[in-house]
Design an enzyme around this catalytic site. Structure first.
Site, PDB file in Angstrom:
ATOM      1  N   GLU A 192      10.866  -4.539   4.014  1.00  0.00           N
ATOM      2  CA  GLU A 192      10.924  -5.953   3.633  1.00  0.00           C
ATOM      3  C   GLU A 192      10.521  -6.125   2.167  1.00  0.00           C
ATOM      4  O   GLU A 192      11.198  -6.802   1.387  1.00  0.00           O
ATOM      5  CB  GLU A 192       9.971  -6.793   4.508  1.00  0.00           C
ATOM      6  N   GLY A 208      -4.359  -1.986   5.694  1.00  0.00           N
ATOM      7  CA  GLY A 208      -3.602  -3.134   5.180  1.00  0.00           C
ATOM      8  C   GLY A 208      -4.255  -4.466   5.514  1.00  0.00           C
ATOM      9  O   GLY A 208      -4.424  -5.334   4.653  1.00  0.00           O
ATOM     10  N   ARG A 209      -4.666  -4.635   6.770  1.00  0.00           N
ATOM     11  CA  ARG A 209      -5.223  -5.931   7.185  1.00  0.00           C
ATOM     12  C   ARG A 209      -6.652  -6.134   6.698  1.00  0.00           C
ATOM     13  O   ARG A 209      -7.244  -7.182   6.945  1.00  0.00           O
ATOM     14  CB  ARG A 209      -5.117  -6.083   8.700  1.00  0.00           C
ATOM     15  N   LYS A 250      10.142  -0.104  13.264  1.00  0.00           N
ATOM     16  CA  LYS A 250      10.668   0.399  11.982  1.00  0.00           C
ATOM     17  C   LYS A 250      11.674   1.513  12.249  1.00  0.00           C
ATOM     18  O   LYS A 250      12.737   1.576  11.624  1.00  0.00           O
ATOM     19  CB  LYS A 250       9.531   0.960  11.122  1.00  0.00           C
ATOM     20  N   HIS A 280      -2.363 -33.076  18.794  1.00  0.00           N
ATOM     21  CA  HIS A 280      -1.189 -33.862  19.169  1.00  0.00           C
ATOM     22  C   HIS A 280      -0.046 -32.960  19.612  1.00  0.00           C
ATOM     23  O   HIS A 280       1.108 -33.392  19.642  1.00  0.00           O
ATOM     24  CB  HIS A 280      -0.790 -34.775  18.009  1.00  0.00           C
ATOM     25  N   LYS A 288       0.838  -1.203   0.000  1.00  0.00           N
ATOM     26  CA  LYS A 288       0.000   0.000   0.000  1.00  0.00           C
ATOM     27  C   LYS A 288       0.875   1.256   0.000  1.00  0.00           C
ATOM     28  O   LYS A 288       0.670   2.165  -0.785  1.00  0.00           O
ATOM     29  CB  LYS A 288      -0.904  -0.038   1.234  1.00  0.00           C
ATOM     30  N   GLU A 341      -3.379  -6.402  15.528  1.00  0.00           N
ATOM     31  CA  GLU A 341      -3.020  -5.046  15.090  1.00  0.00           C
ATOM     32  C   GLU A 341      -4.179  -4.083  15.363  1.00  0.00           C
ATOM     33  O   GLU A 341      -3.978  -2.919  15.662  1.00  0.00           O
ATOM     34  CB  GLU A 341      -2.669  -5.034  13.583  1.00  0.00           C
TER      35      GLU A 341
END
Ligand code: F6P
Length: 550
Positions: free
Chosen positions: A208, A263-264, A509, A380, A202, A349
């Protein structure tokens, strides 16, 4: 909402009443034959069973009262009306507009959404038909989505969930981590001339994503691609067009994003391009339709039958009145294995805040830790703690009622049996007497049976929701994701926090720049750091030096 409000006090009293009376979830079933009917709801094609919760009708009424006290109905309408509910950034949160619920006062949003869908559709058609060619004039067969957070988790989760709908000639891979091991392992063995990179960011400033995008471009050039043909192999999704252009992406190949989509919450926007490429435009549209149905339900259903409202209120009930620190998500569907990671970002977030919308410190707990993995694997590993651990951890079981095709029906039946058995085991547990009896039947002496029964008893009375999808299809998946988005919004309204900002992410950041410089040997940057960081950096540098000298 505040400690001391009428509603808050009433809920605390309800919790105390239930605890002191020793009422269990099982008792609630015994005392109310209508419980299952009253507490099972539908949202579009999804059946939502909320009957296995530690709550009765009086406590539920008290929860609904705080929803009214917090003017939840108005808050829901404010979101759909495009009010600037993201108040710290002075923006609306319009993910619902991407699914067709455009605020009437914003016709321009409808236009831009529909133009973007057309652009996605026509691009997908070119790639799928083979009209879009790579630098050796061959069709694209591999898509690599480079993004992180919402620009990765949503598309990666949905693409995995819709495996049965994948295009036969296209595979879609995802790279997110700045650790070069991630992109190197994905690129290994790929044919550059048949690979298309979708740079999804965005902001187009995320370290990254930009690092990985640069590495991808270098790889592409080293594999025979040329600068001239870069536009055939790199497209972007971003609201920062100048930055995407500066990276070298042709402006025709930049799919728009807007600041009114978080974003999410962005898989419904052009960030979902990889989903459409991995499947088809029609599948992507069905996903949007499924979410639109959840939106319509959220907007129009009275609070007492409104699934995301009830899910959100129950989350508040457990977090603030039963002091549950975490919430586990258990999809009993391997194709939904990325759902817990997706929900981690969505919930943590959005709800990981300690101040209210005006910046005042909150006197109560907010978002719990969200975690989980696909069943039956968890049974398990960590389910032991769910059953006999010292904390109560509310669980969401998500299952798919039917499997298409006939071959694997029995295995699917095992999966469902395990899912239903787990929620029942959490609720019913096993008493000391039952465990003792079982031990005696196994031939143990009375003394041995008693000793072991203390270990084998299971407290039970642990709450869960069960969400049943008819099949794992795009429509049901869209509904499921939107249900969770709205559930999160409900919690944020009750707690009076902003679910649409994420200022806490910034600090990491900001600090990583000086840390990068210090690792590179910058003395001034190193001196500005704390003792622990300096020591760790020294150790890393010494290790590198030792390795070089070997
Ligand atoms: O750093 C967190 C975050 O801002 C998320 O909210 C977002 O989904 C992710 O980074 C990626 O951001 P972008 O799409 O701008 O690269």
């Amino acid at each position: 909402m505040a400690v001391g409000n009428t509603g808050w006090n009433a809920l605390a009293a309800q919790q105390l009443r239930i605890t002191q009376s020793g009422t269990t979830i099982k008792d609630l079933f015994d005392s109310d034959p209508q419980r299952v009917t009253q507490m099972t709801h539908r949202c579009a094609s999804i059946l939502v069973d909320l009957s296995k919760h530690l709550i009765d009708s009086d406590a539920l009424d008290a929860l609904l009262s705080i929803a009214h006290e917090q003017k939840l109905g108005d808050a829901i309408r404010a979101m759909f009306d495009g009010e600037p509910i993201n108040n710290t950034e002075n923006r609306p949160a319009l993910h619902v507009a991407l699914r067709g619920h455009v605020p009437p006062k914003m016709p321009e949003v409808a236009d831009t959404v529909s133009a973007t869908l057309q652009k996605i559709g026509s691009f997908v058609e070119q790639v799928h038909s083979g009209a879009w060619k790579g630098f050796t004039q061959q069709a694209i067969t591999t898509i690599v989505n480079i993004g992180i957070g919402g620009s990765d988790l949503g598309p990666a989760m949905a693409s995995a969930a819709l495996r049965s709908f994948h295009h036969p000639n296209i595979r879609c891979l995802f790279v997110s981590n700045v650790d070069p091991a991630h992109i190197r392992s994905v690129l290994h063995g790929l044919e550059a001339d048949k690979t298309l990179f979708v740079i999804a960011s965005k902001t187009f400033t995320t370290l990254e994503t930009l690092s990985n995008a640069r590495l991808a471009r270098t790889w592409y050039l080293s594999e025979g691609g040329t600068e001239q043909d870069i536009h055939r192999h790199f497209v972007a999704v971003s609201s920062n067009v100048p930055a995407a252009q500066a990276f070298g992406i042709n402006s025709d190949n930049i799919f728009p994003m807007w600041d009114w989509v978080g974003g999410r919450y962005s898989l419904w926007s052009a960030i979902g391009l990889s989903i459409a490429l991995a499947t088809s435009m029609s599948v992507f549209e069905q996903l949007l339709d499924g979410a639109a149905d959840a939106d319509a339900h959220f907007l129009a259903t009275p609070l007492q039958n409104n699934v995301p409202v009830l899910m959100g209120l129950l989350a508040v009930w457990y977090r603030n009145f039963w002091h549950c620190d975490s919430h586990v998500v258990l999809p009993y569907a391997q194709d939904l294995h990325l759902l817990p990671a997706f929900l981690q970002q969505l919930e943590m977030e959005s709800l990981g805040k300690t101040v209210d919308r005006l910046g005042n410190s909150l006197p109560f707990q907010t978002g719990p830790v969200i975690w989980g993995s696909a069943g039956t694997n968890g049974q398990h590993s960590f389910h032991q703690l769910l059953h006999q651990g010292s904390s109560m951890i509310p669980a969401d079981f998500i299952a798919v009622a039917t499997l298409q095709g006939t071959e694997d029906q029995q295995q699917h039946q095992h999966l469902l049996a395990n899912c239903l058995a787990q929620s029942r085991a959490l609720m019913c547990g096993k008493t000391y007497e039952e465990a003792f009896e079982e031990n005696i039947k196994k031939g143990l002496s009375s003394e041995q049976a008693s000793r072991l029964a203390h270990h084998r008893q299971v407290p039970g009375n642990r709450p869960s929701s069960t969400l049943l999808l008819p099949t794992l299809n795009p429509h049901a998946l869209g509904t499921l994701i939107a249900l969770y988005e709205h559930k999160v919004y409900v919690q944020s309204v009750i707690w009076n926090i902003n679910a649409f900002d994420q200022w806490g992410v910034e600090i990491g950041k900001q600090l990583s720049g000086p840390m990068f410089d210090a690792l590179g040997g910058d003395t001034l940057a190193t001196q500005s750091l704390d003792g622990s960081s300096q020591n760790l950096i020294k150790h890393i540098q010494n290790t590198a030096r030792d390795l070089q000298n070997q």
